[in-house]
Design a protein around this motif. Structure first.
Motif, short mmCIF file in Angstrom:
data_model
loop_
_atom_site.label_atom_id
_atom_site.label_comp_id
_atom_site.label_asym_id
_atom_site.label_seq_id
_atom_site.Cartn_x
_atom_site.Cartn_y
_atom_site.Cartn_z
N UNK A 1 0.85 -1.19 0.00
CA UNK A 1 0.00 0.00 0.00
C UNK A 1 0.88 1.24 0.00
N UNK A 2 1.53 1.45 -1.11
CA UNK A 2 2.50 2.54 -1.20
C UNK A 2 2.35 3.26 -2.54
N UNK A 3 2.96 4.43 -2.62
CA UNK A 3 2.95 5.17 -3.87
C UNK A 3 4.36 5.39 -4.35
N UNK A 4 4.50 5.78 -5.60
CA UNK A 4 5.84 6.02 -6.13
C UNK A 4 6.12 7.51 -6.23
N UNK A 5 5.28 8.35 -5.62
CA UNK A 5 5.43 9.78 -5.80
C UNK A 5 6.44 10.40 -4.82
N UNK A 6 6.31 10.04 -3.54
CA UNK A 6 7.25 10.59 -2.56
C UNK A 6 8.70 10.35 -2.94
N UNK A 7 9.05 9.10 -3.27
CA UNK A 7 10.45 8.84 -3.65
C UNK A 7 10.95 9.69 -4.81
N UNK A 8 10.03 10.15 -5.68
CA UNK A 8 10.48 11.00 -6.79
C UNK A 8 11.11 12.29 -6.28
N UNK A 9 10.58 12.79 -5.17
CA UNK A 9 11.11 14.04 -4.63
C UNK A 9 12.54 13.84 -4.16
N UNK A 10 12.73 12.72 -3.48
CA UNK A 10 14.08 12.38 -3.05
C UNK A 10 14.99 12.17 -4.27
N UNK B 1 11.38 -0.23 3.13
CA UNK B 1 11.26 -0.25 1.67
C UNK B 1 11.12 1.19 1.21
N UNK B 2 11.46 1.45 -0.04
CA UNK B 2 11.26 2.78 -0.59
C UNK B 2 9.80 2.93 -0.96
N UNK B 3 9.15 3.87 -0.37
CA UNK B 3 7.73 3.97 -0.65
C UNK B 3 7.19 5.29 -0.15
N UNK B 4 6.20 5.79 -0.87
CA UNK B 4 5.60 7.05 -0.47
C UNK B 4 4.24 6.84 0.16
N UNK B 5 3.77 7.85 0.84
CA UNK B 5 2.49 7.75 1.55
C UNK B 5 1.41 8.59 0.88
N UNK B 6 1.78 9.31 -0.18
CA UNK B 6 0.79 10.17 -0.82
C UNK B 6 -0.37 9.37 -1.40
N UNK B 7 -0.02 8.39 -2.21
CA UNK B 7 -1.06 7.66 -2.93
C UNK B 7 -1.95 6.85 -1.99
N UNK B 8 -1.37 6.12 -1.02
CA UNK B 8 -2.26 5.43 -0.09
C UNK B 8 -3.21 6.39 0.62
#
Lengths: 799, 799
Positions: free
Chosen positions: A234-243, A501-508
């Protein structure tokens, strides 16, 4: 527990000093750390809220000692401030070398620099866009394959019976992906865990987080996020893009890679913290822009998180990088999707088109939206509180890399199982329409031509599920499906955030919010079935998504703009802003934002925008660290080496003083020099005696400092012979001769303002004779914060 | 000419000192002004570019004297820096009174303050929205009546012949409106002339422009802009909204009206420059938001123009004010238009809806857009250059109010005549469609069921013409019409800007750009008649409008966002950004932006974002003013009165020093006190002797300072008897005990950074014994700017 804290901290294996082994317990928790850095003389390890009326100098130790003695009262980590994190040197070191170089440079030279800045920002944009493109395509390919295989398997076993085999297949596939991602993160680069937004926030705030902008981090982040998303977490790929954008920026702007040991001899001028931080802010903006197709939101994100340095030209460059980034992504994704020139994929997450006609809102819906905002704030606070306890638990018990990987695997398996169970027991069948061609509709036990509605939410990448919730026809989901989905996904997402794990919280967050928002819309429509304004639950899904996301991350202006840009429709500006505002107010009442919680748990000395409101009674004298280790303008090499080698203090900035010949007068401040500068000087043996003997010796140049940047060698690696220890070093040319100073009576807010506005690392406190009496650093200011019981002071700790 | 400069300057009649009558010639131009303020000892009245290698202290006067003697070489105004403008005190005066108040205040107290800030921002938004609404409705009514009357008249005389009567009617009606507007502006409040954006830029930059945020200014501005637009001038009503919002903010936030002599006893805490400037930035944002329906653009505008003070909470409040403002406007306009709940009028200018399908762009159109951007930059530079010469002309010859009104009347008459002639000789007839129902289509000599296409551009409010150019069907205009229209409107708009009427330049710029942009679109379509992508010239009209506007005003990020929000379609973000960027680069090569030109012509000490790049060789010692007038901590009243009464110096900040008893040691800095504070102290007779004799005397409080703010009485109005002159005043409690200081070797960029980032007014330069040796004020920094031949230094002048 001390050891644990060390383990999970962002910089765990990035501790350059290497003083403590993997398993060495450090001072923390049960033992109160020795205040070994330059500490204030005024009881700096205590909460001072209660003592605001008493003289801080007296009578405190006796009263506080009992508390110190109680071993049971382990201070929570968020009540500590780590001494491990250093500040960035955002203030230019205007020493003679620098001034000479600047004075030599012509108008044309400055113009060329300006042009290279633009070029770099363009490159940052292009590379960030390409990375986003790569992540998107990889996720789509891998997840596509996975869902296809499972779908076929399920279809095969639906008739036959034995769907448990499908479940096992699903769980195993998920676990396989997560295993790869988890191993990379946990064993190779722990700083790549999570979304990276807290780390980038800290970096832009001016804190040097070790290893956060390295190439290795980028690689692990990118591959890790592909694995996590493909692994069905249950993760998004958006947060890691910022990093990722930030790492790209830090790399490109330096014109070399220290990891790969390649130096392209370009952009040497930018090899210092000031310039690098500016570029990193451009990279972060480019990342946001690529993630959400929101270039303006990206700029605002960068500014919200780190604007010591708002500057028109810089902002314009940041905007340029953002625009290029989203354009690059759009361009290549359009080609990949076979529609070149269409430019309809500005970001990784695509909210789909909200036509203003069908989903216009009426102003009497605004109170309704505000209630949803409050609900989002409540749910967000609950999410954050749960995640906080979970993180504390993880800090205590799940600190070994292998345990972390196993937890990730467990979450992956549970996610698959829960999803499967939900789908299995759901009997919400909906007719299959043409809009489902790009999804993976599961027929399962539904009639032919129908599909299982629960499966569109669970059996899909989260981005697609969000889009379905926003845009699917009214009636595509029944309320029970949505309610159950919200409930399960809420807990899954909460459990998942903070895994290794690498994961963002935006999408969830968006997904949870969209689900209960749509539910709200459906319920409203069922109350007044004739009124057409409730007709489209997609509108409520959008508002719910905004409320939930706002309740969790508590971003304000930038998030509003990001949401507006992602919907591509400015008419939603007002409701989204209202919702985010209410969510923030309600949420802040209970619990801080998720990123702030994680920053606090890492004990990062984060500087907020302003000093605590009630801190006017504190002055620089109380806040500063003293006594200060000073150097003379012409100092013995042995003294310098000894001070630098003193691991118990580990100071980074040293005021330079000049002794009046008549020695009873105290020394006056004449400059400030940094540890890194001294190390370069020692390495090049810039000693007065040597300069005399070897007349032809090359003069030290700025280039030598730039070459050593940013990984200055530790003092231990520099050999200084006994003879050399007796030499003298003349610091005049290298020190910053005009450090910022404040008188000792300056109030804390005033000190804070100066420090924050100029992005300082050291601020010298002087008396009215210009004598050094103290030094204010980031920790001295970050220590004070406004708690529930008034002003509180955090403890300083070595970990 | 000296007199002239005085006349047209923004503060002409706002000169509070009242030292010079209306016709008294001042020192300027032919006579070099005596450097009567605290001037640097280092040749501050000369261009120093040529002297960068010689010692500035010596040998300059002899060389420069011949230039001084030449009466023919009148220095242009933009080479002067006026001493008339003071800085705002953005730095808090943290004296004992203030600190005591802050320390007394509880956490709850600060929270209440925060809530009142939000309430004020809400009020600012509502009032700004209402004002915008009022302007819009009034303009629509008045212009509607006017066009209706003229249309009927023209229709009557088209058949009969004798259209010259219609022309005269048109011209007379226009002149009547303009006469009213012109008289108000020229005779009652000259500062209300123009768009007000340059003035607000200066205010947000930290310059106190006299009378700019007064109630009278607001009234004249609002009524003036209604008259100008209804009078058919080539002006817009958007720029003035920004000024109006700022005035509203300055008024509401103070909780009283000095003009109306009403004190509501509210918001007393906010009666100081720091808070007021923050609210004014919210007001300006609300104004932009109401003008263009662009809340985010408004926030960015405020930040671009004056962010010494970026702060997350403040920005969020600014955003709130912007949102409320556009919502209020939208709400009431929707009700006015009979469609409550529709919310389709977010701004005064409505670009209409750009559906993404019909006007999507393809990436291979980007180079084309960039060429249009370059064209926009060129045309913008031409516009600015023409307007610059015109303004110089006006400064020299059109300075009396009656002359100014007459010029305005002339422009109004010429506008009507030219428009009529163009319409009369145009034979571009188009079929009348349903989209023209809200316009005033003129049939004139066209066949029945057709209308004169030229008339839609001229015989209309400019906002509607813009919308027609964006959205009318392909083929609505023929190329000749557009070309002629561009040409005439360009010169009309250029002539109009700078008249003594309230009027903005945004809409005329958009209109010119939209016209030639549409022309470009039509020409492109005619080259490749089969290619459908050129089908819609509206897209090119939009790009042309952006290019022209960017070329004239040279705003960057905020303008991009404003344009994107006004089109309501984020897909145009990239092309608009590119176009604005190219337009700015090309335009800047030739000429500055229009607002900057007008700011320079008023000799305002405007601080840019950074010090000139090549100024590293200047230090505080060269830049500062010296000697400095200091006061002792306990000073004789007579001395203070004499210093304050000295009109030849007119200092505003005085370092307070403490003399060591052993008198051969020089005095040390111990504080800073402002003229305004001293005046309040003198008014309340806070003398040491009196305090002793009357023990029960009320202690002076912050409230006394706040009551006097912002119109502190001049020193002449305070009577101090001969006995009182012998009294002593103790400044300890009132001075700011911790002013910011810099050492004398600090480089100019470093001084600049400190000054700009903290929004200072006075920066004390000290030596290494903490003795005052100079004072840096805004003028000392604004003096240096990067000219074509390197670093230049502006002259200081009294006017």
């Amino acid at each position: 527990m001390a050891n644990i804290t060390k383990k999970v901290s962002w910089s765990s294996r990035g501790d350059d000093s290497g003083l403590t082994g993997e398993g060495t317990p450090l001072l923390n928790g049960t033992e109160i750390p020795k205040p070994s850095r330059q500490l204030s003389g005024s009881g700096s390890v205590f909460r001072i809220g209660r003592f605001s009326t008493v003289d801080l100098e007296d009578d405190i130790t006796s009263e506080e000692d009992p508390i110190r003695g109680r071993p049971k009262e382990i201070p929570h980590n968020e009540k500590l401030l780590s001494l491990k994190y250093e500040s960035l040197d955002y203030d230019n070191i205007e020493n003679q070398l620098f001034l000479e170089e600047e004075r030599r440079m012509s108008h044309m030279g400055f113009r060329c620099l300006e042009i290279s800045r633009w070029v770099i920002c363009g490159l940052i944009g292009i590379l960030t866009g390409l990375i986003a493109c790569f992540i998107d395509i990889m996720v789509e390919k891998l997840a596509g394959c996975k869902y296809q295989v499972i779908k076929e398997n399920i279809e095969k076993f639906t008739e036959v019976g034995g769907l448990s085999i499908s479940l096992i297949l699903w769980a195993v596939l998920n676990c396989a992906f997560v295993l790869v991602g988890g191993i990379m993160v946990a064993f190779f680069e722990p700083i790549a865990a999570g979304s990276g937004i807290p780390q980038i926030k800290c970096y832009l705030n001016g804190v040097k987080i070790p290893r956060v902008v390295r190439l290795k981090t980028l690689l692990v982040k990118v591959l890790g996020v592909i694995c996590s998303v493909a692994g069905g977490l249950a993760v998004g790929k958006e947060g890691p893009m910022i990093h990722s954008g930030a790492v790209v920026a830090a790399g490109v702007s330096q014109g070399r890679s220290t990891s790969l040991k390649r130096d392209f001899k370009m952009f040497e001028y930018f090899r210092r913290d000031t310039e690098k931080r500016d570029f990193v802010s451009a990279g972060a903006a480019a990342g946001v822009s690529a993630a959400f197709g929101a270039p303006v939101g990206g700029v605002l994100f960068s500014l919200e998180e780190g604007a010591s340095f708002w500057n028109q030209m810089l902002t314009w460059r940041i905007f340029f990088a953002s625009m290029i980034s989203t354009f690059t992504l759009n361009f290549f994704l359009s080609i990949y999707h076979g529609k070149p020139g269409d430019l309809s994929n500005p970001g990784l997450i695509n909210f789909g088109r909200f036509e203003s006609d069908s989903v216009a809102y009426y102003y009497y819906e605004l109170p309704l939206f505000m209630c949803m905002g409050a609900l989002g704030g409540l749910l967000g606070a609950l999410f954050n509180a749960l995640n906080y306890w979970l993180t504390i638990f993880r800090i205590r018990y799940v600190h070994r890399p292998c345990l972390q990987v196993m937890e990730a695997l467990l979450v992956a398996a549970v996610t698959a199982t829960v999803s499967f169970t939900m789908i299995y027991f759901s009997n919400d069948c909906q007719p299959l329409g043409p809009e489902h061609n790009e999804e993976y509709p599961l027929q399962l036990f539904c009639a032919d031509g129908e599909y299982n509605s629960m499966a569109t939410a669970f059996f899909n990448t989260p981005e697609r599920s969000v889009r379905s919730l926003f845009h699917n026809q009214p009636g595509s989901y029944n309320p029970l499906t949505l309610g159950l989905f919200t409930l399960t996904y809420f807990f899954l997402a909460c459990w998942t955030y903070g895994l290794a794990v690498s994961a963002g919280v935006f999408i969830p967050s968006l997904l949870i919010g969209a689900a209960w928002g749509r539910l709200c819309g459906i319920l409203l429509a069922s109350f007044t079935p004739t009124n057409p304004i409730w007709a489209d639950p997609g509108k409520y899904a959008l508002i719910g998504a905004a409320a939930q996301l706002g309740g969790i991350v508590r971003m304000t202006l930038s998030l509003t703009v990001i949401m507006v840009e992602a919907t591509g429709n400015v008419t939603y500006g007002l409701p989204i802003m209202l919702v985010l505002m209410i969510a923030k107010i309600v949420g802040d009442y209970f619990e801080e934002g998720l990123y702030d919680i994680h920053i606090k748990l890492q004990s990062v000395p984060f500087l907020h925008w302003e000093a605590p409101a009630t801190s006017h009674w504190l002055t620089a004298r109380e806040v500063m660290s003293s006594p200060v280790t000073c150097f003379n303008r012409i100092e013995k090499v042995g003294t310098i080496v000894d001070v630098l080698s003193n691991t118990s203090t580990n100071h980074n900035g040293f005021p330079v003083v000049v002794q009046v010949l008549d020695s009873d007068e105290p020394a006056k401040l004449c400059g400030l020099i940094l540890r890194s500068q001294l190390i370069v000087l020692l390495k090049h043996k810039v000693f007065v005696e040597l300069a005399r003997s070897r007349l032809s010796q090359r003069k030290l140049q700025l280039k030598d400092f730039r070459d050593a940047y940013p990984r200055f060698p530790p003092i231990q690696s520099i050999h200084v012979s006994q003879d050399e220890r007796e030499c003298m070093m003349d610091l005049t040319e290298f020190m910053n001769p005009t450090p910022y100073t404040v008188p000792q009576d300056t109030s804390l807010p005033r000190v804070f303002k100066l420090f924050r506005a100029l992005g300082l690392r050291h601020l010298v406190v002087v008396d009215d004779e210009n004598r050094v009496i103290g030094l204010v650093t980031r920790k001295d200011l970050a220590r004070y914060h406004l708690g529930k019981h008034g002003l509180e002071e955090l403890q300083l700790a070595q970990t």
